[in-house]
Each structure stands twice: as structure tokens, then as C-alpha cells.
Design an enzyme around this catalytic site. Structure first.
Site, PDB file in Angstrom:
ATOM      1  N   TRP A  33     -27.716   3.900  50.845  1.00  0.00           N
ATOM      2  CA  TRP A  33     -26.723   4.992  50.817  1.00  0.00           C
ATOM      3  C   TRP A  33     -25.344   4.477  50.415  1.00  0.00           C
ATOM      4  O   TRP A  33     -24.479   5.245  50.005  1.00  0.00           O
ATOM      5  CB  TRP A  33     -26.661   5.726  52.163  1.00  0.00           C
ATOM      6  CG  TRP A  33     -25.828   5.089  53.234  1.00  0.00           C
ATOM      7  CD1 TRP A  33     -26.212   4.141  54.115  1.00  0.00           C
ATOM      8  CD2 TRP A  33     -24.448   5.370  53.539  1.00  0.00           C
ATOM      9  NE1 TRP A  33     -25.173   3.799  54.953  1.00  0.00           N
ATOM     10  CE2 TRP A  33     -24.076   4.550  54.618  1.00  0.00           C
ATOM     11  CE3 TRP A  33     -23.497   6.248  53.008  1.00  0.00           C
ATOM     12  CZ2 TRP A  33     -22.791   4.545  55.172  1.00  0.00           C
ATOM     13  CZ3 TRP A  33     -22.214   6.252  53.567  1.00  0.00           C
ATOM     14  CH2 TRP A  33     -21.880   5.409  54.639  1.00  0.00           C
ATOM     15  N   HIS A  93     -14.371  -5.502  56.895  1.00  0.00           N
ATOM     16  CA  HIS A  93     -15.271  -6.142  57.863  1.00  0.00           C
ATOM     17  C   HIS A  93     -16.736  -5.897  57.503  1.00  0.00           C
ATOM     18  O   HIS A  93     -17.625  -6.496  58.093  1.00  0.00           O
ATOM     19  CB  HIS A  93     -14.949  -5.717  59.307  1.00  0.00           C
ATOM     20  CG  HIS A  93     -15.249  -4.291  59.647  1.00  0.00           C
ATOM     21  ND1 HIS A  93     -14.565  -3.610  60.620  1.00  0.00           N
ATOM     22  CD2 HIS A  93     -16.136  -3.392  59.161  1.00  0.00           C
ATOM     23  CE1 HIS A  93     -15.021  -2.381  60.717  1.00  0.00           C
ATOM     24  NE2 HIS A  93     -15.981  -2.232  59.845  1.00  0.00           N
ATOM     25  N   HIS A  94     -16.990  -5.011  56.531  1.00  0.00           N
ATOM     26  CA  HIS A  94     -18.349  -4.844  56.010  1.00  0.00           C
ATOM     27  C   HIS A  94     -18.671  -5.921  54.973  1.00  0.00           C
ATOM     28  O   HIS A  94     -19.789  -5.960  54.459  1.00  0.00           O
ATOM     29  CB  HIS A  94     -18.496  -3.472  55.338  1.00  0.00           C
ATOM     30  CG  HIS A  94     -18.293  -2.326  56.276  1.00  0.00           C
ATOM     31  ND1 HIS A  94     -19.325  -1.720  56.962  1.00  0.00           N
ATOM     32  CD2 HIS A  94     -17.164  -1.658  56.649  1.00  0.00           C
ATOM     33  CE1 HIS A  94     -18.841  -0.743  57.714  1.00  0.00           C
ATOM     34  NE2 HIS A  94     -17.535  -0.689  57.540  1.00  0.00           N
ATOM     35  N   TYR A 129     -15.233   7.190  61.042  1.00  0.00           N
ATOM     36  CA  TYR A 129     -14.412   7.856  62.058  1.00  0.00           C
ATOM     37  C   TYR A 129     -14.361   9.357  61.840  1.00  0.00           C
ATOM     38  O   TYR A 129     -14.220  10.124  62.800  1.00  0.00           O
ATOM     39  CB  TYR A 129     -13.018   7.223  62.117  1.00  0.00           C
ATOM     40  CG  TYR A 129     -13.140   5.835  62.682  1.00  0.00           C
ATOM     41  CD1 TYR A 129     -13.366   5.658  64.046  1.00  0.00           C
ATOM     42  CD2 TYR A 129     -13.125   4.713  61.860  1.00  0.00           C
ATOM     43  CE1 TYR A 129     -13.551   4.398  64.576  1.00  0.00           C
ATOM     44  CE2 TYR A 129     -13.316   3.445  62.383  1.00  0.00           C
ATOM     45  CZ  TYR A 129     -13.534   3.298  63.747  1.00  0.00           C
ATOM     46  OH  TYR A 129     -13.741   2.059  64.268  1.00  0.00           O
ATOM     47  N   ASP A 180      -8.961  34.388  62.345  1.00  0.00           N
ATOM     48  CA  ASP A 180     -10.010  33.822  61.483  1.00  0.00           C
ATOM     49  C   ASP A 180      -9.466  32.506  60.931  1.00  0.00           C
ATOM     50  O   ASP A 180      -8.370  32.085  61.292  1.00  0.00           O
ATOM     51  CB  ASP A 180     -10.338  34.789  60.330  1.00  0.00           C
ATOM     52  CG  ASP A 180     -11.763  34.578  59.788  1.00  0.00           C
ATOM     53  OD1 ASP A 180     -12.140  33.415  59.577  1.00  0.00           O
ATOM     54  OD2 ASP A 180     -12.484  35.562  59.597  1.00  0.00           O
ATOM     55  N   SER A 225     -16.696  20.163  48.704  1.00  0.00           N
ATOM     56  CA  SER A 225     -16.899  21.010  49.886  1.00  0.00           C
ATOM     57  C   SER A 225     -16.104  20.478  51.073  1.00  0.00           C
ATOM     58  O   SER A 225     -15.427  21.234  51.779  1.00  0.00           O
ATOM     59  CB  SER A 225     -18.390  21.067  50.227  1.00  0.00           C
ATOM     60  OG  SER A 225     -18.591  21.625  51.495  1.00  0.00           O
ATOM     61  N   SER A 226     -16.167  19.157  51.284  1.00  0.00           N
ATOM     62  CA  SER A 226     -15.459  18.550  52.427  1.00  0.00           C
ATOM     63  C   SER A 226     -13.957  18.724  52.311  1.00  0.00           C
ATOM     64  O   SER A 226     -13.282  19.027  53.300  1.00  0.00           O
ATOM     65  CB  SER A 226     -15.786  17.049  52.516  1.00  0.00           C
ATOM     66  OG  SER A 226     -17.130  16.859  52.845  1.00  0.00           O
ATOM     67  N   ARG A 247     -32.894  -5.846  56.942  1.00  0.00           N
ATOM     68  CA  ARG A 247     -33.058  -4.390  56.867  1.00  0.00           C
ATOM     69  C   ARG A 247     -33.378  -3.966  55.434  1.00  0.00           C
ATOM     70  O   ARG A 247     -33.213  -4.748  54.502  1.00  0.00           O
ATOM     71  CB  ARG A 247     -31.796  -3.688  57.362  1.00  0.00           C
ATOM     72  CG  ARG A 247     -30.538  -3.970  56.566  1.00  0.00           C
ATOM     73  CD  ARG A 247     -29.375  -3.205  57.175  1.00  0.00           C
ATOM     74  NE  ARG A 247     -28.107  -3.511  56.513  1.00  0.00           N
ATOM     75  CZ  ARG A 247     -27.129  -2.637  56.367  1.00  0.00           C
ATOM     76  NH1 ARG A 247     -27.265  -1.411  56.823  1.00  0.00           N
ATOM     77  NH2 ARG A 247     -25.993  -2.974  55.786  1.00  0.00           N
ATOM     78  N   THR A 269     -10.155   3.182  71.379  1.00  0.00           N
ATOM     79  CA  THR A 269     -11.485   3.702  71.746  1.00  0.00           C
ATOM     80  C   THR A 269     -11.744   3.455  73.230  1.00  0.00           C
ATOM     81  O   THR A 269     -12.275   4.322  73.935  1.00  0.00           O
ATOM     82  CB  THR A 269     -12.573   3.025  70.882  1.00  0.00           C
ATOM     83  OG1 THR A 269     -12.166   3.081  69.514  1.00  0.00           O
ATOM     84  CG2 THR A 269     -13.902   3.723  71.031  1.00  0.00           C
ATOM     85  N   HIS A 284     -32.468   9.247  53.145  1.00  0.00           N
ATOM     86  CA  HIS A 284     -32.320   9.464  54.593  1.00  0.00           C
ATOM     87  C   HIS A 284     -30.859   9.260  55.000  1.00  0.00           C
ATOM     88  O   HIS A 284     -30.265  10.098  55.689  1.00  0.00           O
ATOM     89  CB  HIS A 284     -33.223   8.509  55.374  1.00  0.00           C
ATOM     90  CG  HIS A 284     -32.842   8.342  56.819  1.00  0.00           C
ATOM     91  ND1 HIS A 284     -33.093   9.309  57.777  1.00  0.00           N
ATOM     92  CD2 HIS A 284     -32.213   7.324  57.474  1.00  0.00           C
ATOM     93  CE1 HIS A 284     -32.638   8.888  58.954  1.00  0.00           C
ATOM     94  NE2 HIS A 284     -32.103   7.695  58.792  1.00  0.00           N
ATOM     95  N   LYS A 322     -10.014   5.987  75.423  1.00  0.00           N
ATOM     96  CA  LYS A 322     -10.749   7.249  75.526  1.00  0.00           C
ATOM     97  C   LYS A 322     -11.850   7.158  76.579  1.00  0.00           C
ATOM     98  O   LYS A 322     -11.996   8.046  77.420  1.00  0.00           O
ATOM     99  CB  LYS A 322     -11.359   7.622  74.171  1.00  0.00           C
ATOM    100  CG  LYS A 322     -10.322   8.073  73.163  1.00  0.00           C
ATOM    101  CD  LYS A 322     -10.963   8.384  71.837  1.00  0.00           C
ATOM    102  CE  LYS A 322      -9.956   9.056  70.924  1.00  0.00           C
ATOM    103  NZ  LYS A 322      -9.513  10.353  71.410  1.00  0.00           N
ATOM    104  N   GLU A 332     -14.655   7.102  56.826  1.00  0.00           N
ATOM    105  CA  GLU A 332     -15.757   8.069  56.916  1.00  0.00           C
ATOM    106  C   GLU A 332     -16.508   7.948  58.238  1.00  0.00           C
ATOM    107  O   GLU A 332     -16.928   8.943  58.828  1.00  0.00           O
ATOM    108  CB  GLU A 332     -16.712   7.836  55.725  1.00  0.00           C
ATOM    109  CG  GLU A 332     -18.058   8.503  55.835  1.00  0.00           C
ATOM    110  CD  GLU A 332     -17.995  10.012  55.778  1.00  0.00           C
ATOM    111  OE1 GLU A 332     -18.972  10.653  56.188  1.00  0.00           O
ATOM    112  OE2 GLU A 332     -16.966  10.562  55.317  1.00  0.00           O
ATOM    113  N   HIS A 376     -15.195   3.241  55.637  1.00  0.00           N
ATOM    114  CA  HIS A 376     -14.887   3.028  57.051  1.00  0.00           C
ATOM    115  C   HIS A 376     -14.153   4.207  57.687  1.00  0.00           C
ATOM    116  O   HIS A 376     -14.548   4.646  58.766  1.00  0.00           O
ATOM    117  CB  HIS A 376     -14.190   1.710  57.351  1.00  0.00           C
ATOM    118  CG  HIS A 376     -14.484   1.343  58.769  1.00  0.00           C
ATOM    119  ND1 HIS A 376     -15.671   0.756  59.144  1.00  0.00           N
ATOM    120  CD2 HIS A 376     -13.841   1.625  59.914  1.00  0.00           C
ATOM    121  CE1 HIS A 376     -15.717   0.667  60.464  1.00  0.00           C
ATOM    122  NE2 HIS A 376     -14.616   1.188  60.951  1.00  0.00           N
ATOM    123  N   SER A 398     -14.229  15.561  75.290  1.00  0.00           N
ATOM    124  CA  SER A 398     -13.004  15.823  76.054  1.00  0.00           C
ATOM    125  C   SER A 398     -12.911  17.266  76.535  1.00  0.00           C
ATOM    126  O   SER A 398     -12.094  17.578  77.396  1.00  0.00           O
ATOM    127  CB  SER A 398     -11.767  15.488  75.205  1.00  0.00           C
ATOM    128  OG  SER A 398     -11.804  14.135  74.812  1.00  0.00           O
TER     129      SER A 398
END
Length: 536
Positions: free
Chosen positions: A152, A313-314, A268, A116, A180-181, A461, A339, A87, A342, A266, A264, A279
């Protein structure tokens, strides 16, 4: 005579242009397999991400059905762990990221006045390897021993010593997604740098283009790190290395440092394009220019730079030195500043605006409020001593789902409603859109908000069973989950109806909309700007 020859010349030019319109647009399946047109590839990405969203959502429903009451009812703990793992992988790599790439493909050339994407063949290739990556990942669930069951984040030694043989397929699929990315990111950068219309300097770029440019650099920086992490997992499991095995001189905590140095930024990568979408929408429906354009650009760049300084921080509970914990705590709190800039600018744009609440604006407003809740719980998690209580509880699940569902997914919904008339040439059903909005926004809060309290009360969890005192709240959460999942079927019906017909959309269906894409007819022609527009 002269005017006659000019008319004839104009007619010839028009016929040539019409031929050009239909050139390179084969019909049937080959159109989609061989296309190098940015709109077709954007459409493929968007449909693919929606299918993945539904598959990932079905897995979430299995998770919530199992947690509806304590005790084991539906699935074995090992299969439950496979569902939570796949998931997460599908929602991150299969739903959110391809949706943003689809939006980039559709919109960036139209927004900057380009004909294009700069590298169209690579664009086709970068999409068509994705379905195979996810087929490989999903097929691993049917292997002996089952699919990936280690979360994950695939922490070692769960993904090395204790994992099933399907880990090899998992690693292979992650590599293909990463390739791909990176190809998509290169394409975005080359397109924005080289194909802007004359007169469109850097500080005239739409914010969606800016946010995607910065996102593309982040992708190129961090995807090789993920590739390194999964390769080390592969060799530890199958080839006898011991990068993450203490018995062989390795270090399992090193895996977490490598993974989160990717992970991390990722996060963002999955939220910066949202900021660009919001925006665009807030000024359009407030009928005012965006407040503080330059500060938005600098805030986006600041977030991208700071995202490389906060990965640990993880890992506050891994036994880091106190100095390191303080450093990562302060850097994490610092990232809240751009943040906050914004959010302030969006609210200031709406202040005294002539606001109307069509579906895109409703999703944009929901995004601002609910994403901010996710931001506040992120600040709570940033405080090291408090994090010791929150870590690995449902509080963390609540936090990142507020960021990624009510943040990233809601912004994608807002973008779909905002640009759908431009894509299809038809106006969608505003009634269905409002139903979709209210069903989604109510159910998503019933689903995720109570998880904060489960986490604060200590419910861990990724566990398939729980103590009886959590039963009532889990039932409420599961009901919210089923309602949210079913609400997305309204969106599917709405999109299909819109593609098949409806009121003809004008070139600019939203009164306050700004940007080059609204100068094109609806639906946008197959070839966008054969002669680049002049930007005054």
C-alpha cells in the site's frame, strides 16, 4: 382573544415546522443520491465504510489462509501481493477514513448546535465520488497482469519499473479518494468555524469536534503531497520521466521521503478522531467530567504538529546520515508525550468514577489498553539501532495493527454503540453487543499479539511463504484472523436488528452523557437545530 391568536400562531408554526420536517426528504433511491442532509450523508459514509471493511477483511482472510502453513497452497505469490496491497489501501482509505467522516457528518452539526454542514452540496459530492474510486481500484484486480502488487506504500521502483499496467487505475482511484478527503475536510473546518451555536466558544467545543478540526487541517496539508507522489509514479511509468529512477538522474529514496511526509500525518488522521470519541465515552460511563480538557486540546494540537517532524522514522534503514537518524528518533520519542497525556487523562477520568460497563465503555477500555500496547511497540520502533532488527518484519505489522485495529476500528465500534440509539431511535441488543465485544477482543489479540514474536524471530512481512520454524505461530495467528473476521458478522446482525426495531430509545439513553446531541429526541429529527440553542 390575544391568547387565542397566540395559540393559532403556535399551531401554524407547528404545521410549518412539520412541513419543513418532511421537505427535502424524498423517498427511495433518490433520497440517497440527491441528499444534502448531514445525517443521510453520514449514514452513507458509515455503511460504505462497513462494506469496505468486510471486503478488506475478506482479503485479509485470503492472506491468512495462504500463511496458515508453509508452502504455496491457495494463491500465487503475485496474487498474494495484490491482496496485501489492496487490503491495505481499502482499510486505510475505504474503511477507517470514511467511517470517521461519517461520524463527523452525523455528529459535528448536532454537537455544535448547527442546522447542517456548511457546504451541503459539496458534502453530497464528496461522498458520491468515493464508490467510483473503489470500483476503479477493485476492477484493476481483473486486468491483464493483475492489480497493484507493490504494497500500500507503493515504493518506487516496484510501482514504476516493475508494476503492471493497472497502476494507472490505481493512481486515478487514489486521486479521487484524495479529492473526496479534501472536500470533506474543508466542509468540517467551515462548519466548525462558522456555525457554532451562540455562546459556544473554542474551549467549550466537545473534544470530538476539536480532534476533527485538527484532523481536517492535517488532511488539507498532506493530501496534495500524496497526489504529487502518485502523479510522479504515473509519469515515471507511462511518460518517460525519471523522478525515482537513478539511471535518469532521479532518486528512489526521494519517493520514500515524499510518501512518508504524507504517510505519517495520515496515521494521525486515522487516530485523532478516535481520541475525541474515547474522550466522549469515558466521562459518560464514569459519570464524571473529563479530566484535563484543556490539556487534551493542546496534546491533540501537539501531536498534529509533531506528526510532520517524524516521517523518516519509516526509513532508518535507507542509509540516512546519523544526525538525521538521531533527529527523527528523538522527535518520534517526543510524540509519545502528548499521547501519554491523553492516556493519563482517560484513566484519571475513570479514577473513583461511578463506572458501568455497557458496550461503548467496554470498547473504550479495550481501546486504551490495546492502543497503549501499539504505542509501546511504536516507541521500540523509534529507537534507531533496534529498528534495524524490527524493520520489514512482522513486528511492524503487529505494531500498526494494534494502532489501527484495536485503536481506530475499536473506537469506531465504540462510537457506533454509543450513538446508535440516537441515530435509529432504538436500543440495540446488549447481549449481542457483549458477544461481539468478547469475540472481537479475544480473537484480535490471538491474531496480532503473536506477530510481535514472529517479527523478533525474523519473519519478513509481505512474503507468501516462510521457513518451517514459523509454522505453529502462523497457524495460531490465522485462526485468530478467521475468528476476528467472523465476529464482525455479529455486529452486522446487531445493527440491522437495531434499525428494524427494538426498545424505544430515550433522548438521553446514557445517564452520564453530556452534549447538545443528547438534548434532541431519538431518533434525531431530519432537520436538527432550525434555531440554534443558547450555550450558557
Amino acid at each position: 382573544m390575544n391568547s387565542f391568536s397566540q395559540d393559532a400562531e403556535a399551531d401554524v408554526q407547528e404545521i410549518t415546522e412539520q412541513e419543513h420536517q418532511h421537505h427535502h426528504a424524498p423517498k427511495g433511491i433518490m433520497r440517497w443520491l440527491l441528499t444534502t442532509n448531514h445525517k443521510d450523508i453520514g449514514t452513507l459514509y458509515l455503511w460504505f465504510s462497513f462494506i469496505m471493511f468486510l471486503i478488506g477483511g475478506a482479503m485479509a482472510m485470503v492472506i491468512r489462509a495462504e500463511l496458515f502453513q508453509p508452502g504455496l497452497q491457495l494463491v500465487e505469490p503475485n496474487f498474494f501481493n495484490q491482496m496485501t496491497t489492496v487490503h491495505g489501501l481499502i482499510m486505510v482509505f475505504g474503511a477507517v477514513m470514511p467511517a470517521f467522516t461519517g461520524l463527523a457528518n452525523w455528529l459535528i452539526p448536532m454537537m455544535i448546535g448547527a442546522p447542517d454542514m456548511a457546504l451541503p452540496r459539496m458534502n453530497n459530492w464528496s461522498f458520491w465520488i468515493l464508490p467510483f474510486a473503489f470500483l476503479i481500484l477493485l476492477s484493476s484486480l481483473f486486468m491483464e497482469g493483475g492489480g497493484p502488487n507493490f504494497g500500500w506504500t507503493f515504493y518506487a521502483p516496484l510501482s514504476t519499473t516493475y508494476s503492471a499496467d493497472s497502476t494507472a487505475l490505481f493512481v486515478f482511484s487514489i486521486h479521487i479518494m484524495g479529492i473526496s478527503s479534501i472536500m470533506g475536510a474543508i466542509n468540517v473546518i467551515v462548519t466548525i468555524v462558522n456555525l457554532r451555536a451562540p455562546g459556544m466558544n473554542w474551549m467549550k467545543l466537545p473534544l470530538f469536534v476539536w480532534t476533527w478540526l485538527i484532523t481536517a487541517f492535517l488532511l488539507i496539508a498532506v493530501m496534495p503531497v500524496l497526489a504529487g507522489a502518485v502523479t510522479m509514479v504515473l509519469t515515471d511509468k507511462f511518460f518517460g520521466t525519471s523522478f525515482f529512477d537513478a539511471a535518469g538522474g532521479g532518486d528512489p529514496v526521494m519517493f520514500q521521503h515524499i510518501f512518508w511526509f504524507f504517510g505519517h500525518p495520515e496515521v494521525y488522521i486515522m487516530i485523532l478522531p478516535s481520541f475525541g470519541i474515547i474522550s466522549a465515552i469515558i466521562p459518560a460511563f464514569s459519570r464524571k467530567p473529563l479530566f484535563g480538557y484543556a490539556s487534551m486540546v493542546y496534546a491533540t494540537a501537539s501531536i498534529a504538529i509533531l506528526s510532520f517532524l517524524v516521517w523518516a522514522h519509516h526509513m532508518f534503514t535507507t542509509g540516512m546520515p546519523v544526525f538525521a537518524e538521531l533527529f527523527f528518533m528523538y522527535c518520534t520519542m517526543l510524540i509519545a508525550v502528548p499521547t501519554g497525556v491523553k492516556v493519563f487523562n482517560w484513566v484519571a477520568t475513570m479514577w473513583r468514577g461511578s463506572i458501568s460497563f455497557e458496550a461503548p465503555m467496554m470498547y473504550a477500555c479495550a481501546f486504551i489498553i490495546l492502543f497503549t500496547i501499539g504505542g509501546f511497540s511504536g516507541l521500540m520502533l523509534a529507537i534507531t539501532p533496534a529498528d534495524f532488527q524490527y524493520h520489514d518484519t512482522y513486528f511492524v505489522v503487529a505494531h500498526f495493527h494494534y494502532v489501527l485495529v484495536t485503536g481506530a476500528i475499536f473506537s469506531i465500534m465504540a462510537a457506533a454503540y454509543y450513538w446508535l440509539p440516537k441515530w435509529t431511535g432504538h436500543m440495540y441488543s446488549e447481549t449481542l453487543a457483549k458477544w461481539h465485544f468478547w469475540c472481537s477482543v479475544i480473537s484480535v489479540n490471538v491474531l496480532f499479539f503473536p506477530m510481535h514474536f514472529l517479527g523478533l524471530a525474523g519473519m519478513p512481512r509481505r512474503i507468501s511463504d516462510y521457513s518451517v520454524q514459523f509454522a505453529d505461530v502462523n497457524q495460531i495467528v490465522s485462526i485468530g484472523g478467521f475468528a476476528f473476521g467472523l465476529s464482525q458478522l455479529i455486529f452486522l446482525v446487531l445493527v440491522i436488528k437495531c434499525i428494524r426495531g427494538g426498545a424505544q430509545a430515550p433522548a438521553k439513553p446514557w445517564e452520564g452523557a453530556q452534549g447538545l446531541e443528547w438534548t434532541l429526541p431519538s431518533p434525531a429529527p431530519y432537520h436538527t437545530f432550525s434555531t440554534p440553542p443558547e450555550i450558557k
